[in-house]
Design an enzyme around this catalytic site. Sequence first.
Site, mmCIF file in Angstrom:
data_model
loop_
_atom_site.group_PDB
_atom_site.id
_atom_site.type_symbol
_atom_site.label_atom_id
_atom_site.label_comp_id
_atom_site.label_asym_id
_atom_site.label_seq_id
_atom_site.Cartn_x
_atom_site.Cartn_y
_atom_site.Cartn_z
ATOM 1 N N ASP A 1 24.710 -36.202 0.627
ATOM 2 C CA ASP A 1 23.714 -35.665 1.562
ATOM 3 C C ASP A 1 24.315 -35.664 2.969
ATOM 4 O O ASP A 1 24.966 -36.621 3.387
ATOM 5 C CB ASP A 1 22.441 -36.524 1.526
ATOM 6 C CG ASP A 1 21.268 -35.808 2.171
ATOM 7 O OD1 ASP A 1 20.323 -35.447 1.440
ATOM 8 O OD2 ASP A 1 21.295 -35.588 3.404
ATOM 9 N N ILE A 2 24.072 -34.593 3.695
ATOM 10 C CA ILE A 2 24.634 -34.433 5.038
ATOM 11 C C ILE A 2 23.993 -35.408 6.039
ATOM 12 O O ILE A 2 24.586 -35.719 7.077
ATOM 13 C CB ILE A 2 24.459 -32.955 5.503
ATOM 14 C CG1 ILE A 2 25.502 -32.584 6.541
ATOM 15 C CG2 ILE A 2 23.048 -32.672 5.992
ATOM 16 C CD1 ILE A 2 25.588 -31.081 6.807
ATOM 17 N N ASN B 1 11.435 -34.507 -4.185
ATOM 18 C CA ASN B 1 10.302 -34.119 -3.347
ATOM 19 C C ASN B 1 9.788 -32.737 -3.744
ATOM 20 O O ASN B 1 10.579 -31.877 -4.131
ATOM 21 C CB ASN B 1 10.732 -34.095 -1.875
ATOM 22 C CG ASN B 1 11.154 -35.464 -1.379
ATOM 23 O OD1 ASN B 1 10.558 -36.471 -1.762
ATOM 24 N ND2 ASN B 1 12.172 -35.517 -0.536
ATOM 25 N N VAL C 1 14.429 -28.144 1.262
ATOM 26 C CA VAL C 1 15.301 -27.141 0.638
ATOM 27 C C VAL C 1 14.676 -26.776 -0.712
ATOM 28 O O VAL C 1 14.474 -27.653 -1.569
ATOM 29 C CB VAL C 1 16.741 -27.676 0.437
ATOM 30 C CG1 VAL C 1 17.600 -26.611 -0.227
ATOM 31 C CG2 VAL C 1 17.353 -28.103 1.775
ATOM 32 N N HIS D 1 16.281 -30.802 -6.393
ATOM 33 C CA HIS D 1 17.406 -31.734 -6.273
ATOM 34 C C HIS D 1 16.894 -33.152 -6.453
ATOM 35 O O HIS D 1 15.817 -33.496 -5.979
ATOM 36 C CB HIS D 1 18.102 -31.600 -4.916
ATOM 37 C CG HIS D 1 17.167 -31.515 -3.750
ATOM 38 N ND1 HIS D 1 16.513 -30.348 -3.418
ATOM 39 C CD2 HIS D 1 16.766 -32.446 -2.852
ATOM 40 C CE1 HIS D 1 15.753 -30.561 -2.366
ATOM 41 N NE2 HIS D 1 15.878 -31.831 -1.996
ATOM 42 N N HIS E 1 17.446 -36.760 -5.251
ATOM 43 C CA HIS E 1 18.117 -37.633 -4.285
ATOM 44 C C HIS E 1 18.492 -38.919 -5.027
ATOM 45 O O HIS E 1 17.656 -39.489 -5.748
ATOM 46 C CB HIS E 1 17.159 -38.058 -3.169
ATOM 47 C CG HIS E 1 16.751 -36.968 -2.234
ATOM 48 N ND1 HIS E 1 17.320 -36.802 -0.998
ATOM 49 C CD2 HIS E 1 15.801 -36.015 -2.341
ATOM 50 C CE1 HIS E 1 16.743 -35.792 -0.371
ATOM 51 N NE2 HIS E 1 15.809 -35.288 -1.167
HETATM 52 P P1 5GP Z 1 14.429 -32.480 0.716
HETATM 53 O O1 5GP Z 1 13.884 -32.767 2.088
HETATM 54 O O2 5GP Z 1 14.279 -31.015 0.370
HETATM 55 O O3 5GP Z 1 13.933 -33.381 -0.356
HETATM 56 O O4 5GP Z 1 15.979 -32.805 0.805
HETATM 57 C C1 5GP Z 1 16.918 -31.915 1.303
HETATM 58 C C2 5GP Z 1 18.137 -32.731 1.618
HETATM 59 O O5 5GP Z 1 19.242 -31.843 1.768
HETATM 60 C C3 5GP Z 1 18.027 -33.536 2.910
HETATM 61 O O6 5GP Z 1 18.205 -34.923 2.626
HETATM 62 C C4 5GP Z 1 19.129 -32.974 3.795
HETATM 63 O O7 5GP Z 1 19.781 -33.942 4.569
HETATM 64 C C5 5GP Z 1 20.065 -32.326 2.775
HETATM 65 N N1 5GP Z 1 20.779 -31.178 3.297
HETATM 66 C C6 5GP Z 1 20.243 -30.121 3.967
HETATM 67 N N2 5GP Z 1 21.193 -29.220 4.267
HETATM 68 C C7 5GP Z 1 22.359 -29.716 3.754
HETATM 69 C C8 5GP Z 1 23.698 -29.226 3.758
HETATM 70 O O8 5GP Z 1 24.023 -28.163 4.278
HETATM 71 N N3 5GP Z 1 24.632 -30.002 3.145
HETATM 72 C C9 5GP Z 1 24.313 -31.199 2.549
HETATM 73 N N4 5GP Z 1 25.312 -31.880 1.991
HETATM 74 N N5 5GP Z 1 23.060 -31.686 2.538
HETATM 75 C C10 5GP Z 1 22.095 -30.948 3.128
#
Ligand code: 5GP
Length: 125
Positions: free
Chosen positions: A30-31, A87, A96, A100, A102
């Site tokens: 995760d970034i 989520n 996103v 996915h 986590h």
């Molecule tokens: P969500 O909030 O949808 O459950 O999680 C999306 C996750 O994707 C977040 O933890 C966010 O930090 C990660 N994320 C968003 N954009 C990128 C990216 O471009 N690269 C990587 N490696 N992680 C990303």
Amino acid sequence: MSDTIFDKIINREIPADIIYEDDIALAFKDINPQAPVHFLIIPKKQIATVNDISKDDREIVGHLYWLAGEIARKEGFAEEGFRTVMNCNEFGGQTVYHIHVHVLAGKPLGWPPYQDRVKKNPMEA
Ligand code: 5GP
């Protein structure tokens, strides 16, 4: 369904720290890590949210969770323990729209994971 940032990672259009790949799934760091270990496991198939998982997708989703344990065992944090989170939509905190898992590890994780972000009505008790 339009491409998300995760499709761009699958297609190598943007870089990511990829830790595992097979025909069905991809795992990458995760970034914006929320724990010492924080990576995401995604299906290569476009599935936007948990609500969009079809009966035919059950094997794919099972594969994502099997991989979580498999990577945890290989990386050595399986016994210590970890958290998996998927989520869904706005109230679930999804940002996103490509499902996915986590995987968070490397420290004791509190519960609930964070304060509610949804604004409460100040008129309500
Ligand atoms: P969500 O909030 O949808 O459950 O999680 C999306 C996750 O994707 C977040 O933890 C966010 O930090 C990660 N994320 C968003 N954009 C990128 C990216 O471009 N690269 C990587 N490696 N992680 C990303």
